[in-house]
Design an enzyme around this catalytic site. Structure first.
Site, short mmCIF file in Angstrom:
data_model
loop_
_atom_site.label_atom_id
_atom_site.label_comp_id
_atom_site.label_asym_id
_atom_site.label_seq_id
_atom_site.Cartn_x
_atom_site.Cartn_y
_atom_site.Cartn_z
N PRO A 2 0.83 -1.21 0.00
CA PRO A 2 0.00 0.00 0.00
C PRO A 2 0.86 1.26 0.00
O PRO A 2 1.71 1.43 0.87
CB PRO A 2 -0.80 -0.11 1.30
CG PRO A 2 -0.69 -1.54 1.71
CD PRO A 2 0.62 -2.02 1.19
N GLU A 3 0.68 2.08 -1.00
CA GLU A 3 1.35 3.38 -1.05
C GLU A 3 0.27 4.44 -0.86
O GLU A 3 -0.86 4.10 -0.51
CB GLU A 3 2.08 3.53 -2.40
CG GLU A 3 3.07 2.39 -2.63
CD GLU A 3 3.84 2.49 -3.94
OE1 GLU A 3 3.96 3.60 -4.47
OE2 GLU A 3 4.30 1.45 -4.43
#
Length: 291
Positions: A2-3
């Site tokens: 997850p960015e």
DNA sequence: ACCTCGTCCTGGTTGC
DNA sequence: TGCAACCAGGACGAGG
């Protein structure tokens, strides 16, 4: 992985579920989650807190409580939230019972994720030493990015992965931004010219906004809290596309390793060195012979 | 002060 | 076929 776009998507989904709710009971089953603190102690501290707002800074989720304290959640590689518990989920690491009777489950296959409970005065200094500008905020300007990159010898890809350069960019969106800006990932960060920094600035914003619009990318484990998938993975220009044609020029995407990370780029659009002068103007000999 | 590299973790894939 | 080796990578600390 997850960015920023994935974390922002989680925040948007989870905010209406958590805001205004009181944490009735918190159970943490992963001893690593609150390291170095005892998870039982943290769980007891969280119980009774009422959620004011769910915010995000870089890749951190910030659960702000009415007491002024904040729970910082970092999903790292495989952390995720689910609005509904699945019986016997082997990767469930924590369960939060809300005062409306519902459960929110935190799961994390690889257990890299972290929960950190901070007192009101601890939040600001925590971020100040770790994170650069928020890329979708007003403070992120070409000049600000330029200042962060100045004199740095590291490859631009490595600099983008450093959260102090700009908060929230990870391996995927770094590659996507560099493709948009037509910059080779091995270019020296401090050696970018002004128009190149400006292009990179715009590219970072565009890549992240595209990700948010598509509700993130679903690769391997990442899911939204309601279990649905994002669709950004279908829009990648270079990430994971080794051997496939570049959207701009058709050249096969290449994969190299930069700063220990898989790195994809177009060898034609993203040149390490400027095209040689002989390809743009006549060579000495041809000028002489053309008289 | 800056940079690179090893570490933490598990599950899916690859190779013999 | 079975199993070991390898790979994915965000943040952080050690070492150069």
């Amino acid at each position: 992985m997850p960015e920023l776009p994935e974390v922002e998507t989680v925040r948007r989904r989870l905010a209406p579920v958590l805001e205004g709710r009181r944490l009735e009971r918190v159970e943490i089953s992963d001893g690593r989650l609150t390291r170095p603190l005892d998870p039982a102690v943290v769980a007891a501290e969280l119980s009774g807190e009422r959620v004011d707002r769910l915010e995000r800074r870089g890749k951190y989720l910030i659960v702000r409580f009415e007491s002024g304290r904040a729970l910082l959640v970092h999903l790292r590689m495989t952390g995720s939230f689910r609005q509904h518990a699945t019986e016997g989920d082997p990767h469930a690491r924590a369960v939060v019972r809300l005062d409306d009777g519902s459960d929110v489950v935190y799961r994390d296959v690889r257990r890299f994720g972290t929960w950190l409970l901070l007192e009101p005065d601890e939040l600001e200094p925590y971020f100040a030493s770790r994170l650069g500008e928020e890329p979708l905020g007003a403070a992120f300007t070409p000049a600000a990015l330029s200042a962060r990159l100045a004199k740095r010898k590291a490859p631009i890809k490595a600099a983008l992965l450093d959260q102090r350069t700009v908060a929230g960019v990870g391996n995927i969106y770094a590659d996507e931004a560099l493709w948009r800006a037509k910059l080779h990932p091995l270019r020296e960060a401090g050696g970018l010219r002004k128009p190149e920094v400006a292009a990179l600035h715009a590219a970072v914003i565009a890549a992240l906004e595209a990700g948010i619009e598509r509700q993130g990318a679903t690769l391997r484990d990442y899911r939204q809290p309601d279990g649905s998938s994002g669709s950004m993975q279908h829009e990648f220009k270079v990430y994971g596309r080794e051997g496939e044609p570049c959207d701009r020029c058709g050249t096969a995407i290449d994969k190299i390793r930069v700063a220990g990370r898989g790195t994809w780029y177009c060898p034609r659009c993203q040149r390490l060195y400027a095209a040689s002068s002989s390809s743009r103007r006549p060579s000495l000999s041809s000028r002489h012979s053309s008289v």
